[in-house]
Design a protein around this motif. Structure first.
Motif, PDB file in Angstrom:
ATOM      1  N   VAL A 283      -5.215 -11.268  -1.779  1.00 20.59           N
ATOM      2  CA  VAL A 283      -5.602  -9.861  -1.861  1.00 20.59           C
ATOM      3  C   VAL A 283      -6.703  -9.718  -2.909  1.00 20.59           C
ATOM      4  N   GLU A 284      -7.837  -9.169  -2.510  1.00 22.42           N
ATOM      5  CA  GLU A 284      -8.978  -8.994  -3.408  1.00 22.42           C
ATOM      6  C   GLU A 284      -9.515  -7.572  -3.310  1.00 22.42           C
ATOM      7  N   ASP A 285     -10.306  -7.196  -4.292  1.00 26.08           N
ATOM      8  CA  ASP A 285     -11.084  -5.955  -4.263  1.00 26.08           C
ATOM      9  C   ASP A 285     -10.219  -4.697  -4.257  1.00 26.08           C
ATOM     10  N   GLY A 286      -8.953  -4.812  -4.663  1.00 27.05           N
ATOM     11  CA  GLY A 286      -8.126  -3.624  -4.795  1.00 27.05           C
ATOM     12  C   GLY A 286      -7.878  -2.874  -3.510  1.00 27.05           C
ATOM     13  N   ASN A 287      -7.838  -3.568  -2.357  1.00 30.52           N
ATOM     14  CA  ASN A 287      -7.537  -2.892  -1.096  1.00 30.52           C
ATOM     15  C   ASN A 287      -6.473  -3.667  -0.329  1.00 30.52           C
ATOM     16  N   LEU A 288      -6.003  -3.079   0.749  1.00 26.41           N
ATOM     17  CA  LEU A 288      -4.880  -3.636   1.497  1.00 26.41           C
ATOM     18  C   LEU A 288      -5.315  -4.462   2.704  1.00 26.41           C
ATOM     19  N   ASP A 289      -6.601  -4.749   2.846  1.00 27.43           N
ATOM     20  CA  ASP A 289      -7.081  -5.440   4.045  1.00 27.43           C
ATOM     21  C   ASP A 289      -6.382  -6.789   4.253  1.00 27.43           C
TER      22      ASP A 289
ATOM     23  N   ALA B 130       5.555  -6.747 -11.124  1.00 31.14           N
ATOM     24  CA  ALA B 130       4.153  -6.530 -11.498  1.00 31.14           C
ATOM     25  C   ALA B 130       3.255  -6.456 -10.270  1.00 31.14           C
ATOM     26  N   THR B 131       3.602  -7.183  -9.218  1.00 28.31           N
ATOM     27  CA  THR B 131       2.811  -7.141  -7.988  1.00 28.31           C
ATOM     28  C   THR B 131       2.893  -5.772  -7.344  1.00 28.31           C
ATOM     29  N   TRP B 132       4.098  -5.223  -7.248  1.00 27.13           N
ATOM     30  CA  TRP B 132       4.281  -3.902  -6.667  1.00 27.13           C
ATOM     31  C   TRP B 132       3.562  -2.850  -7.513  1.00 27.13           C
ATOM     32  N   ALA B 133       3.624  -3.008  -8.828  1.00 25.48           N
ATOM     33  CA  ALA B 133       2.922  -2.074  -9.702  1.00 25.48           C
ATOM     34  C   ALA B 133       1.416  -2.137  -9.462  1.00 25.48           C
ATOM     35  N   GLU B 134       0.892  -3.355  -9.319  1.00 23.28           N
ATOM     36  CA  GLU B 134      -0.551  -3.515  -9.103  1.00 23.28           C
ATOM     37  C   GLU B 134      -0.990  -2.886  -7.779  1.00 23.28           C
ATOM     38  N   ILE B 135      -0.213  -3.105  -6.721  1.00 27.90           N
ATOM     39  CA  ILE B 135      -0.567  -2.541  -5.414  1.00 27.90           C
ATOM     40  C   ILE B 135      -0.512  -1.016  -5.457  1.00 27.90           C
ATOM     41  N   ARG B 136       0.450  -0.467  -6.166  1.00 24.98           N
ATOM     42  CA  ARG B 136       0.566   0.990  -6.246  1.00 24.98           C
ATOM     43  C   ARG B 136      -0.606   1.606  -7.022  1.00 24.98           C
ATOM     44  N   LYS B 137      -1.315   0.786  -7.794  1.00 24.51           N
ATOM     45  CA  LYS B 137      -2.482   1.275  -8.543  1.00 24.51           C
ATOM     46  C   LYS B 137      -3.770   1.215  -7.728  1.00 24.51           C
ATOM     47  N   PHE B 138      -3.757   0.586  -6.558  1.00 19.65           N
ATOM     48  CA  PHE B 138      -4.973   0.513  -5.740  1.00 19.65           C
ATOM     49  C   PHE B 138      -5.472   1.931  -5.449  1.00 19.65           C
ATOM     50  N   LYS B 139      -6.767   2.149  -5.630  1.00 22.42           N
ATOM     51  CA  LYS B 139      -7.359   3.473  -5.480  1.00 22.42           C
ATOM     52  C   LYS B 139      -8.052   3.615  -4.127  1.00 22.42           C
ATOM     53  N   THR B 140      -8.215   4.869  -3.717  1.00 27.63           N
ATOM     54  CA  THR B 140      -8.907   5.132  -2.456  1.00 27.63           C
ATOM     55  C   THR B 140     -10.401   4.861  -2.554  1.00 27.63           C
TER      56      THR B 140
ATOM     57  N   ASN C 273      -4.331   7.231  -5.579  1.00 23.65           N
ATOM     58  CA  ASN C 273      -3.795   5.931  -5.172  1.00 23.65           C
ATOM     59  C   ASN C 273      -3.713   5.828  -3.655  1.00 23.65           C
ATOM     60  N   LEU C 274      -3.946   4.610  -3.155  1.00 19.54           N
ATOM     61  CA  LEU C 274      -3.867   4.377  -1.713  1.00 19.54           C
ATOM     62  C   LEU C 274      -2.485   4.697  -1.161  1.00 19.54           C
ATOM     63  N   LEU C 275      -1.453   4.394  -1.931  1.00 19.33           N
ATOM     64  CA  LEU C 275      -0.086   4.587  -1.458  1.00 19.33           C
ATOM     65  C   LEU C 275       0.490   5.923  -1.866  1.00 19.33           C
ATOM     66  N   GLY C 276      -0.324   6.813  -2.423  1.00 17.83           N
ATOM     67  CA  GLY C 276       0.169   8.106  -2.857  1.00 17.83           C
ATOM     68  C   GLY C 276       0.725   8.045  -4.264  1.00 17.83           C
ATOM     69  N   ALA C 277       1.263   9.148  -4.713  1.00 19.23           N
ATOM     70  CA  ALA C 277       1.746   9.240  -6.087  1.00 19.23           C
ATOM     71  C   ALA C 277       3.016   8.455  -6.313  1.00 19.23           C
ATOM     72  N   GLY C 278       3.803   8.257  -5.258  1.00 24.14           N
ATOM     73  CA  GLY C 278       5.046   7.496  -5.403  1.00 24.14           C
ATOM     74  C   GLY C 278       6.127   8.230  -6.147  1.00 24.14           C
TER      75      GLY C 278
ATOM     76  N   GLY D 201       4.229   0.539   6.386  1.00 24.92           N
ATOM     77  CA  GLY D 201       5.349   0.928   7.220  1.00 24.92           C
ATOM     78  C   GLY D 201       6.535  -0.014   7.184  1.00 24.92           C
ATOM     79  N   ILE D 202       6.500  -1.044   6.340  1.00 24.63           N
ATOM     80  CA  ILE D 202       7.571  -2.040   6.243  1.00 24.63           C
ATOM     81  C   ILE D 202       8.266  -1.872   4.893  1.00 24.63           C
ATOM     82  N   PRO D 203       9.609  -1.879   4.853  1.00 19.59           N
ATOM     83  CA  PRO D 203      10.321  -1.686   3.586  1.00 19.59           C
ATOM     84  C   PRO D 203       9.920  -2.692   2.512  1.00 19.59           C
TER      85      PRO D 203
END
Length: 283
Positions: A149-155, A179-189, A196-201, A211-213
């Motif tokens: 995963v690079e560039d702060g996106n979910l591609d 820490a991985t989940w925290a980093e992904i939740r910080k990804f910006k639009t 955040n890409l994933l919303g405020a949480g 869409g996967i738990p």
């Protein structure tokens, strides 16, 4: 009449109590019980479970009246090796008889066995030949579908899901380091955005990623995560056995409490499991 010593007429040190529990009852959060496909249980280091599975052949179109070619599905087998997880606790008799000690110890042992089982399933190092167990954890298994995963996106995670689905998987859960989940939740639009890409949480709901738990587990190294298909991880897990014995520490008036649990796993189709790391751009 000649005397015969039995467990009924012998003192307690000669017949230590042993309690066997269903693992799902006492270790309900262990990943090997919640996110894998159980196929049996093993007793002993030498026995194994040979799990048969089929490598599908392709179906094809045939014209009406033509001979249908014979298929050649592959008849394969995967081997599950197991090892015993154990913990031994020593307490003085006085401490053991305190009101809350047995209950608190039971919870402590449950947590310890769960942590070790999760570490074995996810991150155990591969054994050095000729050893065959403890088997490699998922992160150290060869043949997985892998992305960075690079560039702060979910591609890359979208690509990873596509890869395991193309291999025949039906993904059931992401398992990420905290820490991985925290980093992904910080990804910006966007680069200059605070959104955040994933919303405020902040909502009280099951965490989802594509869409996967999502399950957060500290057994995974920081910066890593796996995408699981429950049916692609074949496991063996026996009952949890707890034995209490005052004889081993008799001279110290102490109690020995031993807990054991035997587990093992195999990934017959490793490409149905995804693994990713986050490139933080450093180094």
């Amino acid at each position: 009449m000649a005397h015969t010593a039995t467990t009924s007429n012998s003192a307690s040190p000669w017949r230590p109590d042993q309690h066997v529990f269903d693992a799902g009852d006492v270790l309900p959060d262990a990943l090997i019980l919640t996110d894998t496909l159980a196929v049996g249980a093993i007793e002993g280091d030498q026995p194994v479970i040979e799990v048969a599975y089929v490598v599908d052949d392709d179906a094809q179109f045939v014209a009406e009246g033509d001979e249908i070619p014979e298929g050649e599905p592959g008849l394969a087998a995967a081997t599950i090796y197991s090892r015993k997880i154990a913990q031994l606790i020593r307490l003085t008799s006085e401490q053991y008889r305190q009101n809350n000690t047995p209950a608190e110890l039971a919870r402590s042992v449950s947590r310890a066995l769960t942590r070790k089982a999760d570490q074995a399933l996810l991150a155990q190092a591969a054994p050095t030949a000729p050893a065959v167990a403890p088997v490699a954890g998922i992160l150290n298994t060869t043949g997985l579908s892998v992305e960075v995963v690079e560039d702060g996106n979910l591609d890359a995670l979208i690509d990873l899901e596509a890869s395991v689905r193309a291999a025949g998987a039906n993904p059931t859960a992401w398992v990420l380091a905290p820490a991985t989940w925290a980093e992904i939740r910080k990804f910006k639009t966007a680069a200059a955005s605070n959104q955040n890409l994933l919303g405020a949480g902040t909502e009280n709901a099951q965490p989802l990623l594509l869409g996967i738990p999502v399950k957060v587990n500290p057994a995974i190294p920081s910066g890593s995560g796996v995408l699981l298909d429950q049916s692609a991880i074949l496991t063996a897990a026996g009952p949890v056995t707890v034995t209490t014995d005052p004889s081993a520490y008799f001279a110290h008036d102490s109690i020995g409490i031993r807990a054991t649990w035997r587990t093992g796993h195999v990934l017959p189709r490793p490409d149905r499991i995804g693994k990713f790391t986050i490139d933080d751009g450093e180094g």
